[in-house]
Design an enzyme around this catalytic site. Structure first.
Site, PDB file in Angstrom:
ATOM      1  N   ASN A  30      35.531 -33.145 -27.589  1.00  0.00           N
ATOM      2  CA  ASN A  30      34.953 -34.273 -28.023  1.00  0.00           C
ATOM      3  C   ASN A  30      34.624 -34.470 -29.405  1.00  0.00           C
ATOM      4  O   ASN A  30      34.119 -35.624 -29.874  1.00  0.00           O
ATOM      5  CB  ASN A  30      33.681 -34.617 -27.183  1.00  0.00           C
ATOM      6  CG  ASN A  30      33.979 -34.688 -25.656  1.00  0.00           C
ATOM      7  OD1 ASN A  30      33.898 -33.556 -25.128  1.00  0.00           O
ATOM      8  ND2 ASN A  30      34.172 -35.749 -24.992  1.00  0.00           N
ATOM      9  N   ARG A  47      35.016 -25.814 -12.554  1.00  0.00           N
ATOM     10  CA  ARG A  47      35.487 -26.939 -13.000  1.00  0.00           C
ATOM     11  C   ARG A  47      36.798 -27.366 -12.514  1.00  0.00           C
ATOM     12  O   ARG A  47      36.902 -28.504 -12.472  1.00  0.00           O
ATOM     13  CB  ARG A  47      35.758 -26.575 -14.618  1.00  0.00           C
ATOM     14  CG  ARG A  47      35.929 -27.886 -15.330  1.00  0.00           C
ATOM     15  CD  ARG A  47      36.307 -27.405 -17.008  1.00  0.00           C
ATOM     16  NE  ARG A  47      37.133 -28.407 -17.622  1.00  0.00           N
ATOM     17  CZ  ARG A  47      36.752 -29.375 -18.097  1.00  0.00           C
ATOM     18  NH1 ARG A  47      35.411 -29.605 -18.234  1.00  0.00           N
ATOM     19  NH2 ARG A  47      37.441 -30.240 -18.884  1.00  0.00           N
ATOM     20  N   ILE A  78      36.795 -36.587 -19.091  1.00  0.00           N
ATOM     21  CA  ILE A  78      35.693 -35.484 -18.644  1.00  0.00           C
ATOM     22  C   ILE A  78      35.718 -34.604 -20.020  1.00  0.00           C
ATOM     23  O   ILE A  78      36.672 -34.352 -20.488  1.00  0.00           O
ATOM     24  CB  ILE A  78      36.093 -34.472 -17.124  1.00  0.00           C
ATOM     25  CG1 ILE A  78      34.940 -33.272 -17.397  1.00  0.00           C
ATOM     26  CG2 ILE A  78      37.570 -33.943 -17.486  1.00  0.00           C
ATOM     27  CD1 ILE A  78      35.017 -32.622 -16.064  1.00  0.00           C
ATOM     28  N   SER A  79      34.645 -34.478 -20.438  1.00  0.00           N
ATOM     29  CA  SER A  79      34.433 -33.743 -21.693  1.00  0.00           C
ATOM     30  C   SER A  79      34.985 -32.286 -21.887  1.00  0.00           C
ATOM     31  O   SER A  79      35.020 -31.786 -20.591  1.00  0.00           O
ATOM     32  CB  SER A  79      32.646 -33.600 -22.094  1.00  0.00           C
ATOM     33  OG  SER A  79      32.279 -34.973 -22.255  1.00  0.00           O
ATOM     34  N   ALA A  80      35.134 -31.786 -22.954  1.00  0.00           N
ATOM     35  CA  ALA A  80      35.721 -30.431 -22.875  1.00  0.00           C
ATOM     36  C   ALA A  80      34.520 -29.426 -22.622  1.00  0.00           C
ATOM     37  O   ALA A  80      33.304 -29.611 -22.667  1.00  0.00           O
ATOM     38  CB  ALA A  80      35.946 -30.264 -24.524  1.00  0.00           C
TER      39      ALA A  80
END
Length: 312
Positions: free
Chosen positions: A77, A122, A146-148
């Site tokens: 991000n 995840r 979806i964020s890293a």
């Protein structure tokens, strides 16, 4: 490695016919094959790959105890997302491997954060077929991402002291439900984790994701809930919160979220437009707030549902 054989020049004058293209091609192929045979005879061992070093940059100095002298990995991000792709998760094929990678690079330092991220796969929270264990943000539809993983880990580390059993946490822009589920795992059955997302389809999918995960009992018992709503307004029903996380960049810190933050509570929120900073907001006992910048980041904007669906 010896140079390839040198082909004899083919004279092309008035007394010699020019060779056909097929003959030229055959000569080139023969030269390549001769070079290949030469390399094979030498049987040189393969060179080891160059060591992959993390692209770590020192976080900005601050007086907060959470901003220690340790280094953070910025990417995903962050503004350094393209550089970050050089080292992130190549060859990692399991959730445990991803967590270990983040530990090796110093992104995860807390034992509790590592335990929670190992328990919550995840792979259950990304679109089917997506490379779940690559440390990079991913599109999840509806102009959302979806964020890293390293950004999730960073936020969990920053909020850990405010995610103790029995505490309350609010996740704005909950997306696929991953970080909300992490919060729920940390605060436990006696606590409360609330996710707010303004795309109803994402909320429906996030509920299904959680139901397949280790956080399913918390959802069933009501310690974890996911709601459709405008995250800029927070979720007053369960306020005040010990921890607030915002997964999209606001032009400024929303007053509604500050109001719903408990004295002694902490909020982590990206702020800015073109240039964004991940800000840590601590609410003091007298109701005042202290703010410091953690790192430069790049998130999608915190906006209305209609603006998001239009592409901002």
């Amino acid at each position: 490695m010896p140079p390839p054989p040198v082909a004899t020049p083919l004279a092309c004058g008035s007394r010699h016919r020019a060779p056909s293209p097929l003959k030229l091609l055959a000569a080139a192929v023969a030269a390549v094959e001769a070079r290949t045979r030469s390399v094979r005879r030498r049987r040189l061992p393969p060179s080891p790959p160059p060591p992959v070093a993390p692209l770590a940059l020192s976080r900005r100095p601050s007086s907060s105890s959470s901003s220690s002298s340790s280094h953070h990995l910025f990417g995903g991000n962050s503004l350094f997302s393209q550089m970050e792709r050089y080292w992130t998760g190549r060859g990692i094929s399991s959730n445990k491997g991803l967590v270990e990678q983040l530990q090796n690079y110093g992104v995860i330092r807390s034992k509790k954060v590592a335990e929670v991220m190992e328990k919550l796969d995840r792979g259950l929270f990304v679109p089917e077929g997506a490379p779940a264990y690559v440390d990079s943000p991913m599109p999840i539809g509806h102009n959302a991402t979806i964020s890293a993983p390293h950004m999730h880990a960073t936020c969990l580390e920053l909020l850990e002291k405010n995610l103790q059993p029995g505490m309350r946490a609010l996740d704005i822009g909950s997306g696929t439900g991953y970080l909300t589920a992490c919060f729920a795992m940390m605060v436990g059955l006696q606590g409360r984790a609330v996710g707010v997302e303004h795309i109803s389809e994402l909320v429906a999918d996030s509920v299904k994701n959680v139901q397949r995960s280790a956080a399913a009992p918390l959802l069933k018992e009501g310690a974890l809930s996911l709601h459709v709503g405008d995250g800029r307004l927070g979720w007053p029903e369960h306020a005040p919160y010990d921890a607030i996380h915002v997964g999209a960049a606001a032009p400024e810190i929303p007053k509604a979220l500050v109001d719903q933050l408990k004295p002694g509570g902490r909020m982590v929120i990206p702020v800015g437009n073109v240039f964004q900073d991940l800000k840590v907001v601590d609410k003091n006992s007298d109701g005042s707030i202290s703010v410091h910048d953690e790192t430069s980041v790049r998130y999608v904007p915190l906006t209305s549902r209609d603006a998001q669906l239009r592409g901002f």
